[in-house]
Design a protein around this motif. Structure first.
Motif, mmCIF file in Angstrom:
data_model
loop_
_atom_site.group_PDB
_atom_site.id
_atom_site.type_symbol
_atom_site.label_atom_id
_atom_site.label_comp_id
_atom_site.label_asym_id
_atom_site.label_seq_id
_atom_site.Cartn_x
_atom_site.Cartn_y
_atom_site.Cartn_z
ATOM 1 N N ALA A 139 0.849 -1.193 0.000
ATOM 2 C CA ALA A 139 0.000 0.000 0.000
ATOM 3 C C ALA A 139 0.883 1.239 0.000
ATOM 4 O O ALA A 139 2.037 1.196 0.431
ATOM 5 N N LYS A 140 0.332 2.345 -0.457
ATOM 6 C CA LYS A 140 1.089 3.600 -0.467
ATOM 7 C C LYS A 140 1.172 4.206 0.929
ATOM 8 O O LYS A 140 2.158 4.865 1.270
ATOM 9 N N LYS A 141 0.114 4.018 1.698
ATOM 10 C CA LYS A 141 0.068 4.567 3.046
ATOM 11 C C LYS A 141 0.235 3.449 4.071
ATOM 12 O O LYS A 141 -0.084 2.281 3.816
ATOM 13 N N SER A 142 0.695 3.825 5.247
ATOM 14 C CA SER A 142 0.915 2.828 6.293
ATOM 15 C C SER A 142 -0.349 2.542 7.095
ATOM 16 O O SER A 142 -0.340 1.688 7.985
ATOM 17 N N ASP A 143 -1.432 3.229 6.804
ATOM 18 C CA ASP A 143 -2.745 2.932 7.380
ATOM 19 C C ASP A 143 -3.601 2.335 6.270
ATOM 20 O O ASP A 143 -3.750 2.939 5.198
ATOM 21 N N PHE A 144 -4.182 1.167 6.505
ATOM 22 C CA PHE A 144 -4.902 0.476 5.447
ATOM 23 C C PHE A 144 -5.915 -0.491 6.052
ATOM 24 O O PHE A 144 -5.995 -0.658 7.282
ATOM 25 N N LEU A 145 -6.688 -1.102 5.206
ATOM 26 C CA LEU A 145 -7.556 -2.208 5.619
ATOM 27 C C LEU A 145 -6.859 -3.502 5.235
ATOM 28 O O LEU A 145 -6.506 -3.708 4.072
ATOM 29 N N TRP A 146 -6.662 -4.355 6.216
ATOM 30 C CA TRP A 146 -6.007 -5.644 5.960
ATOM 31 C C TRP A 146 -7.083 -6.705 5.795
ATOM 32 O O TRP A 146 -7.843 -6.971 6.725
ATOM 33 N N GLU A 147 -7.145 -7.280 4.611
ATOM 34 C CA GLU A 147 -8.131 -8.321 4.318
ATOM 35 C C GLU A 147 -7.483 -9.691 4.455
ATOM 36 O O GLU A 147 -6.510 -10.011 3.784
ATOM 37 N N GLY A 148 -8.033 -10.493 5.344
ATOM 38 C CA GLY A 148 -7.507 -11.828 5.575
ATOM 39 C C GLY A 148 -7.898 -12.801 4.487
ATOM 40 O O GLY A 148 -8.658 -12.487 3.569
ATOM 41 N N GLY A 196 -3.278 -10.751 2.020
ATOM 42 C CA GLY A 196 -2.220 -11.734 2.202
ATOM 43 C C GLY A 196 -1.344 -11.508 3.413
ATOM 44 O O GLY A 196 -1.608 -10.676 4.275
ATOM 45 N N GLU A 197 -0.270 -12.290 3.461
ATOM 46 C CA GLU A 197 0.675 -12.178 4.561
ATOM 47 C C GLU A 197 1.389 -10.826 4.529
ATOM 48 O O GLU A 197 1.559 -10.223 3.475
ATOM 49 N N LEU A 198 1.804 -10.382 5.698
ATOM 50 C CA LEU A 198 2.620 -9.176 5.801
ATOM 51 C C LEU A 198 4.042 -9.629 6.127
ATOM 52 O O LEU A 198 4.419 -9.791 7.291
ATOM 53 N N THR A 199 4.809 -9.853 5.072
ATOM 54 C CA THR A 199 6.144 -10.413 5.247
ATOM 55 C C THR A 199 7.188 -9.714 4.374
ATOM 56 O O THR A 199 8.191 -10.313 4.000
ATOM 57 N N HIS A 200 6.953 -8.463 4.030
ATOM 58 C CA HIS A 200 7.924 -7.733 3.224
ATOM 59 C C HIS A 200 9.010 -7.114 4.102
ATOM 60 O O HIS A 200 8.733 -6.629 5.199
ATOM 61 N N SER A 201 10.225 -7.122 3.583
ATOM 62 C CA SER A 201 11.372 -6.622 4.352
ATOM 63 C C SER A 201 11.900 -5.310 3.771
ATOM 64 O O SER A 201 13.100 -5.078 3.718
ATOM 65 N N ARG A 202 10.995 -4.461 3.331
ATOM 66 C CA ARG A 202 11.394 -3.165 2.759
ATOM 67 C C ARG A 202 12.009 -2.249 3.817
ATOM 68 O O ARG A 202 13.070 -1.662 3.609
ATOM 69 N N HIS A 203 11.331 -2.109 4.956
ATOM 70 C CA HIS A 203 11.749 -1.159 5.978
ATOM 71 C C HIS A 203 12.273 -1.831 7.242
ATOM 72 O O HIS A 203 12.975 -1.191 8.029
ATOM 73 N N LEU A 261 -5.094 -22.569 10.350
ATOM 74 C CA LEU A 261 -6.475 -22.979 10.112
ATOM 75 C C LEU A 261 -6.940 -22.575 8.718
ATOM 76 O O LEU A 261 -7.997 -21.972 8.532
ATOM 77 N N SER A 262 -6.154 -22.919 7.711
ATOM 78 C CA SER A 262 -6.457 -22.496 6.354
ATOM 79 C C SER A 262 -5.544 -23.224 5.378
ATOM 80 O O SER A 262 -4.555 -23.851 5.771
ATOM 81 N N GLU A 263 -5.909 -23.147 4.111
ATOM 82 C CA GLU A 263 -4.979 -23.502 3.041
ATOM 83 C C GLU A 263 -4.766 -22.261 2.201
ATOM 84 O O GLU A 263 -5.708 -21.523 1.915
ATOM 85 N N GLN A 264 -3.527 -22.036 1.805
ATOM 86 C CA GLN A 264 -3.247 -20.862 0.999
ATOM 87 C C GLN A 264 -2.302 -21.224 -0.129
ATOM 88 O O GLN A 264 -1.577 -22.211 -0.061
#
Length: 855
Positions: free
Chosen positions: A154-163, A264-271, A630-633
């Motif tokens: 996302a461009k902003k650090s405030d967002f809606l996280w959809e599981g 999706g997962e939040l696993t980016h190592s940008r910052h 508790l899921s398949e992805q």
């Protein structure tokens, strides 16, 4: 624009790291005294206690008289506690452990006041895609975190996280870090210089008018001069409002309808670093943790539900004690293994204590179940821990008898087929001290057997019996050939490699499994390849020796893989390969199961190295199917987008395409699929048509600088940790693989794999004596549900009402409709009854909590 600057006063409390939990307990006592004194003098202030309720318990353990004082501050909202019990990792532990951590964190916080209903996970190394739904089920509608965000999300650090199921919560990335405004300067010029570094970052990434100033750091004491700092800040920013605030107020300030949606997962190592390969650090600790989790959620809890029906009280206190030992080991640094040797030793010892507790409780329950049968001292109990019927399965169990031979009979005295796997003679006095005390010389035979079970109702017990006879009955015998087979296929050795012939498709899979050794120049946070590496594979550099055995319904291949590998990094570049690495164990194939089951044993003798199990599938795909919480992805095999920009954008860590699963990895094509099931091994990488599953890695330091995939400063601190070389440590790995689609989805197959039918013999000789108990009765009850493709995650009794609680989920891409028993109720994640249900409709990846009234 007038900015609303919200200062969050907090501390980030790493309970242990390169310091021990006992050191931080003492420090916490001092910290809490300062915090409470400040809050009592400044009643309008708010202080965040790092989102973990264990700090309450750690503090009161040393200062119990302060409970009322603490209760007053939490009750009035000055001190915010919860929702976690400990700051857990959110990728490496079991999904049920996430639920229980939140359950006990909220429960404990609620005893003092209103819990902080914010998914606060500031320093966790990545966030699973199922977390929005899990948070939401606890009434948590936002999460605040530091690691895992990038502008690709996302461009902003405030967002809606959809599981993964579609649940949306507010996500807030702490763009300046949870420690961004630590130790704010009182001098106005120095403060202005500091704020000139923080505010531009927040101005760039914040989606609304509010700015989140995180005034805290690791074990940071409360900044008692914050009022003066704020006065100076008002001079610097006269047009802005400045106040001590909380996370909820920040969420309320956002226009949620205008926020970007992140999936999706939040696993980016940008910052911030994610440490994608921390899943293989200290595999001895991680495998021990998984064993305890599986025994708790798949064995003890459902067994204890059955035991309640037989007159055995449910061990709520034992379960809670085990869980809290686990939670202490699940903190992101703790389970990550990125600690000093002293701390890792402490973590492992605590887990060993939890293992002793759970193993003892399981055996006690099984023994009491056998004692409920007063008509026969030679009782065997067979237990199905799943609330679903099962047919045509095998159970491995141990027998101790005075004779070499024995027969097993069912309830109607019909002989039950079994295969003797192994047998040894020993002194009964080593088992039962009463034998030794009476100077009796009694020899017994300890046997392992594989017993066939024709059918079982859900959550039920069957009572078999055994008769001692002189002759050995149906032993596993050595057979000719170098292959084992069943109706699905044949596993065999040819030309020093392991092959699998698929009888269904006629396809031959050559070199189906092998062991790979490579160098490791990394640290406790990350695997790092050496500048010069040599990768050694058992298929080309090893020797494979096998022996075949055969029994009723089972064939077994005993194997030894040996290959020469370098002893350390200095030998890696030029050689020689001066260590013999030996992997031994068994492959088993059953007449009723398309899977090939493997047990692999290894004693590590090599430093600075990584071992991986390689499964050659013959399937090349852009994506892989794995189970998450508790899921398949579906996950990408190669992170093309991230890898195309990471160097140009100066990501702090290379986004290597090494991922985490829970218990299986699958590659699919139109004609079939290849599945690798794992018991506690969670780190994998797919390269072309091969699944690489990390078995273990060894390395020398807690932290190192300038790694190949992680440039710059060291993570942690640069201290030697020789224990991390794992020298001389013994490992046992369990995996299974299959090329054959079944009627059940992979989630259900994995649950069955991890929840085998149990068997237990009422033994003549025991370490501890038990009295006969009149209240024990033979369990008549069962709970057989028709769950279709839904998968069971938990079966237990609620703490408050002793009601049967189940958690199930839908890992498929289709909506499931399930008919439920009478008196079934939807429940919340805190295990409270809601409305009654006759039919459950589960959308894809949805989790359902429910209570079944058996009365």
């Amino acid at each position: 624009m007038k900015r609303d600057i919200k200062i969050i006063m907090h501390t980030h409390w790493d309970r242990e790291w390169y310091f021990t939990k006992d050191e931080t307990k003492v420090l916490l006592r001092n910290h809490m005294e300062e915090v409470m004194s400040y809050l009592e003098k400044h009643p309008d202030a708010i202080y965040i206690l790092d989102g973990q309720s264990v700090m309450i318990d750690d503090y009161l353990e040393l200062e119990p008289k302060a409970e009322e004082r603490l209760r007053n501050l939490v009750g009035k909202g000055s001190l915010r506690v919860g929702p976690w019990y400990t700051q857990t990792d959110l990728l490496l532990v079991h999904g049920e452990s996430i639920y229980r951590n939140l359950y006990y964190g909220i429960k404990r916080a609620s005893e003092f006041g209103e819990p902080m209903k914010v998914g606060y996970a500031p320093d966790t190394f990545g966030h699973a895609s199922q977390m929005p739904q899990i948070y939401n089920q606890f009434g948590i509608e936002s999460t605040f975190f530091w690691r895992g965000f990038s502008e690709l999300k996302a461009k902003k650090s405030d967002f809606l996280w959809e599981g993964i199921d579609g649940t949306k919560i507010v996500g807030v990335n702490l763009a300046a870090g949870y420690q961004g405004a630590k130790y704010l300067e009182e001098n106005i010029d120095e403060l202005e210089d500091r704020m000139n570094k923080i505010m531009p970052v927040l101005d760039k990434y914040s989606a609304g008018d509010a700015r989140l100033i995180m005034n805290g750091h690791d074990q940071m004491p409360i900044q008692s001069n914050i009022e003066t700092v704020m006065e100076n800040m008002r001079e610097i920013y006269p047009d802005d409002s400045i106040s001590i605030s909380d996370f909820e107020s920040y969420v309320d300030s956002l226009d949620k309808d205008s926020l970007e949606v992140v999936n999706g997962e939040l696993t980016h190592s940008r910052h911030a670093r994610i440490h994608r390969t921390i899943g293989s650090t200290r595999m001895d600790i991680k495998l021990l943790n998984s064993e305890i989790e599986y025994n708790l959620y798949n064995v003890l809890e459902p067994l204890a539900v059955i035991g309640e029906d037989a007159g055995i009280s449910y061990p709520h206190g034992v379960v809670e004690a085990i869980l809290k030992l686990l939670f202490g080991a699940h903190a992101h640094d703790s389970i990550g293994g990125c600690n000093s040797d002293k701390v890792n030793q402490d973590i492992k010892q605590r887990l060993l204590c939890a293992k002793e507790m759970i193993d003892t409780q399981i055996e006690l329950h099984l023994r009491l179940l056998t004692m409920a049968d007063r008509t026969n001292n030679n009782t065997l109990v067979i237990v199905n821990p799943l609330p679903e019927g099962r047919q045509d399965e095998y159970v491995e169990m141990e027998m101790i008898t005075r004779t070499k031979g024995f027969k097993i009979l069912d309830e109607e005295d019909k002989e039950v087929p079994y295969t003797l796997l192994s047998q040894g003679e020993e002194d009964a006095g080593l088992i039962d001290r009463q034998v030794a005390a009476r100077l009796l010389d009694i020899k017994v035979y300890r046997s392992k057997v594989m017993v066939h079970v024709d059918q079982m109702e859900g959550l039920s017990v069957r009572y078999f019996k055994f008769l001692e006879v002189e002759h050995i009955h149906d032993a596993l015998i050595v057979a000719e050939g170098k292959g084992i087979e069943n109706r699905w296929g044949k596993l065999y050795v040819a030309d020093n490699i392991l092959n699998y012939e698929d009888y269904v498709t006629g396809k031959l899979h050559k070199n189906i499994l092998s062991i790979e050794n490579s160098g490791d120049a990394g640290d406790s946070y990350d695997y790092s390849p050496p500048l010069k590496d040599r990768v050694i594979n058992s298929s080309t550099a090893g020797i494979l020796q096998v022996e075949k055995k055969s029994g009723k319904g089972i064939q077994e291949m005993i194997f030894t893989w040996s290959m020469a590998v370098p002893s350390d990094l200095s030998q890696r570049e030029e050689g020689p390969d001066d260590i013999e690495a030996v992997f031994s164990g068994t492959f088993r194939m059953f007449d009723n199961d398309p899977k090939v089951h493997a047990e692999i044993n290894h004693v590590n003798l090599a430093k600075d190295s990584r071992y991986r199990l390689v499964m050659k599938t013959g399937i090349v795909s852009d994506e892989v199917s794995v189970d998450g919480y508790l899921s398949e992805q579906k996950k990408l095999v190669y992170l093309a987008e991230e890898l195309s920009v990471w160097e140009e954008e100066n990501w702090v860590e290379k986004p290597v395409s090494i991922e985490t699963c829970q218990s299986y990895v699958s590659l699919k094509e139109e004609r079939g699929e290849a599945v690798l099931y794992t018991y506690g091994l969670k780190e994998y990488e797919v390269l072309e048509d091969e699944i690489h599953l990390t078995l273990l890695r060894s390395f020398s330091h807690l932290g190192k600088r300038e790694l190949v995939n992680r440039p710059g400063r060291p993570s942690g601190i640069e201290i030697e940790t020789p224990d991390n070389e794992l020298m001389g440590k013994t490992f046992t790995f369990h995996v299974a693989f299959s090329f054959h689609k079944t009627e059940l989805n992979l989630g259900k197959e994995a649950k069955k794999y991890l929840s085998p039918i149990m068997g237990y013999q009422r033994k003549e000789f025991n370490r501890f004596n038990l009295n006969a108990r009149e209240e024990l009765v033979i369990s008549k009850g069962n709970l057989t549900l028709d769950l279709g493709q839904a998968v069971v995650s938990a079966v237990k009794l609620t703490e408050a009402e002793n009601e049967i609680f189940l958690r199930i989920f839908n890992p498929t891409g289709e909506t499931l409709v399930i008919k439920l028993p009478e008196k079934t109720y939807r429940a919340d994640a805190m295990e409270n009854r809601l409305e009654s249900m006759e039919i459950a409709t589960l959308k894809p990846q949805e989790i359902l909590n429910m209570i079944v009234d058996k009365k």
